[in-house]
Design an enzyme around this catalytic site. Structure first.
Site, PDB file in Angstrom:
ATOM      1  N   TRP A   1     -27.475 -44.280 -31.485  1.00 49.47           N
ATOM      2  CA  TRP A   1     -28.622 -44.651 -32.267  1.00 49.47           C
ATOM      3  C   TRP A   1     -28.632 -43.539 -33.515  1.00 49.47           C
ATOM      4  O   TRP A   1     -28.936 -43.944 -34.622  1.00 49.47           O
ATOM      5  CB  TRP A   1     -29.950 -44.620 -31.341  1.00 49.47           C
ATOM      6  CG  TRP A   1     -31.012 -44.935 -32.313  1.00 49.47           C
ATOM      7  CD1 TRP A   1     -31.935 -46.381 -32.230  1.00 49.47           C
ATOM      8  CD2 TRP A   1     -31.927 -44.203 -32.905  1.00 49.47           C
ATOM      9  NE1 TRP A   1     -33.137 -46.125 -32.812  1.00 49.47           N
ATOM     10  CE2 TRP A   1     -33.014 -44.907 -33.158  1.00 49.47           C
ATOM     11  CE3 TRP A   1     -31.822 -42.777 -33.235  1.00 49.47           C
ATOM     12  CZ2 TRP A   1     -34.203 -44.426 -34.147  1.00 49.47           C
ATOM     13  CZ3 TRP A   1     -33.035 -42.121 -34.033  1.00 49.47           C
ATOM     14  CH2 TRP A   1     -34.108 -43.035 -34.479  1.00 49.47           C
TER      15      TRP A   1
ATOM     16  N   ASN B   1     -24.139 -34.305 -16.910  1.00 52.45           N
ATOM     17  CA  ASN B   1     -24.629 -33.996 -18.399  1.00 52.45           C
ATOM     18  C   ASN B   1     -24.519 -32.395 -18.421  1.00 52.45           C
ATOM     19  O   ASN B   1     -24.438 -32.060 -19.742  1.00 52.45           O
ATOM     20  CB  ASN B   1     -26.133 -34.666 -18.623  1.00 52.45           C
ATOM     21  CG  ASN B   1     -26.062 -35.745 -18.637  1.00 52.45           C
ATOM     22  OD1 ASN B   1     -27.330 -36.611 -18.424  1.00 52.45           O
ATOM     23  ND2 ASN B   1     -25.075 -36.438 -19.012  1.00 52.45           N
TER      24      ASN B   1
ATOM     25  N   ASP C   1     -29.254 -45.433 -21.855  1.00 51.61           N
ATOM     26  CA  ASP C   1     -28.082 -45.032 -22.715  1.00 51.61           C
ATOM     27  C   ASP C   1     -28.045 -45.434 -24.293  1.00 51.61           C
ATOM     28  O   ASP C   1     -28.570 -46.382 -24.652  1.00 51.61           O
ATOM     29  CB  ASP C   1     -26.948 -45.466 -21.917  1.00 51.61           C
ATOM     30  CG  ASP C   1     -25.489 -44.942 -22.370  1.00 51.61           C
ATOM     31  OD1 ASP C   1     -25.482 -43.897 -23.074  1.00 51.61           O
ATOM     32  OD2 ASP C   1     -24.489 -45.437 -21.830  1.00 51.61           O
TER      33      ASP C   1
ATOM     34  N   GLY D   1     -27.321 -41.078 -28.613  1.00 55.88           N
ATOM     35  CA  GLY D   1     -26.306 -40.701 -29.519  1.00 55.88           C
ATOM     36  C   GLY D   1     -25.783 -41.605 -30.665  1.00 55.88           C
ATOM     37  O   GLY D   1     -25.811 -41.306 -31.808  1.00 55.88           O
TER      38      GLY D   1
ATOM     39  N   HIS E   1     -32.253 -38.413 -29.165  1.00 63.13           N
ATOM     40  CA  HIS E   1     -32.846 -38.047 -27.800  1.00 63.13           C
ATOM     41  C   HIS E   1     -34.348 -38.065 -28.246  1.00 63.13           C
ATOM     42  O   HIS E   1     -35.230 -38.390 -27.329  1.00 63.13           O
ATOM     43  CB  HIS E   1     -32.470 -36.395 -27.147  1.00 63.13           C
ATOM     44  CG  HIS E   1     -31.097 -36.852 -26.934  1.00 63.13           C
ATOM     45  ND1 HIS E   1     -30.515 -37.835 -26.199  1.00 63.13           N
ATOM     46  CD2 HIS E   1     -30.043 -35.587 -26.947  1.00 63.13           C
ATOM     47  CE1 HIS E   1     -29.173 -37.418 -25.917  1.00 63.13           C
ATOM     48  NE2 HIS E   1     -28.733 -36.459 -26.571  1.00 63.13           N
TER      49      HIS E   1
END
Ligand code: FPP
Length: 228
Positions: free
Chosen positions: A21, A64, A16, A19, A33
């Site tokens: 990051w 998702n 997780d 996003g 990703h």
């Protein structure tokens, strides 16, 4: 780094924070990703070197699909490229690929690619990399219970024998990155006795040293338990 004496055979990771990051760097989510895939590569190698028999990664949950279409297609594209580009390395490093979840419901080109990758690595035995794709633990349990009922009896042993992970060693350690403290419908049955480890590190920043720290934590917990 070779075999360490952590005692763990099977580790699972909820990867997780991709996003966040990316957001921290003012980059689009897909960049997070992509960096996440690099982390997957490094950690798969490290897991084999650390002597793990199985590493299960939560790559795409059945929930998702609710993400924007563009992000879903980015994730599927990354997955395909990962399998294509890393298949040779799996073959060279004796890594067996396994997919858990409803992966046969994915797009036909993805299913075809997965089938090829599974058959190409089927004979490998050092480490199994199990990737959860279109996976949800409640769905897995419903499927396993239905299969157990069809085979005669719904017992714990029968359910366990029909889980997607039936051929893997028992789950020892479940790691979740990025500070969230939830299981998010991942390996609910398998976590019954697993050690849970949560770290604030975002997935793209997760390094072999972080995996080692989690395994050290597991080894300490094991020793305490054994000493009771
Ligand atoms: C969570 O970050 C991550 C995902 C939903 C996808 C994980 C996928 C990968 C690491 C890449 C593909 C995997 C393989 C095995 C090749 P998030 O987007 O929820 O991050 P956020 O919570 O910070 O928004």
């Amino acid at each position: 780094m070779s075999e360490t004496h952590h005692g763990a055979r099977h580790v699972a990771i909820i990867m997780d924070g991709n996003g966040r990051w990316a957001k921290k760097r003012f980059l689009p989510r897909v960049a997070g990703h992509k960096a996440g895939v690099e982390a997957v590569r490094t950690i798969v190698r490290a897991a084999a070197e650390m002597g793990l028999e199985a590493l299960t990664l939560y790559a795409f949950s059945s929930e998702n699909w609710k993400r924007p279409e563009e992000e879903v297609s980015d994730l599927m594209g990354l997955m395909k490229r990962f399998i294509l580009s890393d298949l040779d390395e799996f073959a060279a490093n004796d890594v067996k690929l396994k997919i858990i979840g409803n992966w046969r419901a994915l797009a036909p080109d993805v299913v075809e690619l997965i089938e090829k990758a599974l058959s190409r690595t089927a004979g490998n035995s050092r480490t199994t990399l199990a990737v959860a794709l279109n996976y949800g633990a409640q769905d897995e349990l419903v499927r396993a219970a239905a299969a157990a009922a069809a085979a005669g009896a719904i017992t714990a042993e029968a359910i366990e024998a029909h889980l997607d992970t039936a051929d893997l060693p028992p789950l020892d350690l479940l790691i979740r990155t990025s500070g969230e403290v939830r299981l998010s419908n991942f390996l609910l049955w398998q976590s019954a006795y697993a050690e849970l480890y949560f770290t604030d590190t975002l997935w793209p920043d997760f390094k072999p040293a972080d995996l080692q720290a989690a395994l050290d934590h597991f080894a300490r917990r094991e020793r305490r338990y054994g000493g009771l």
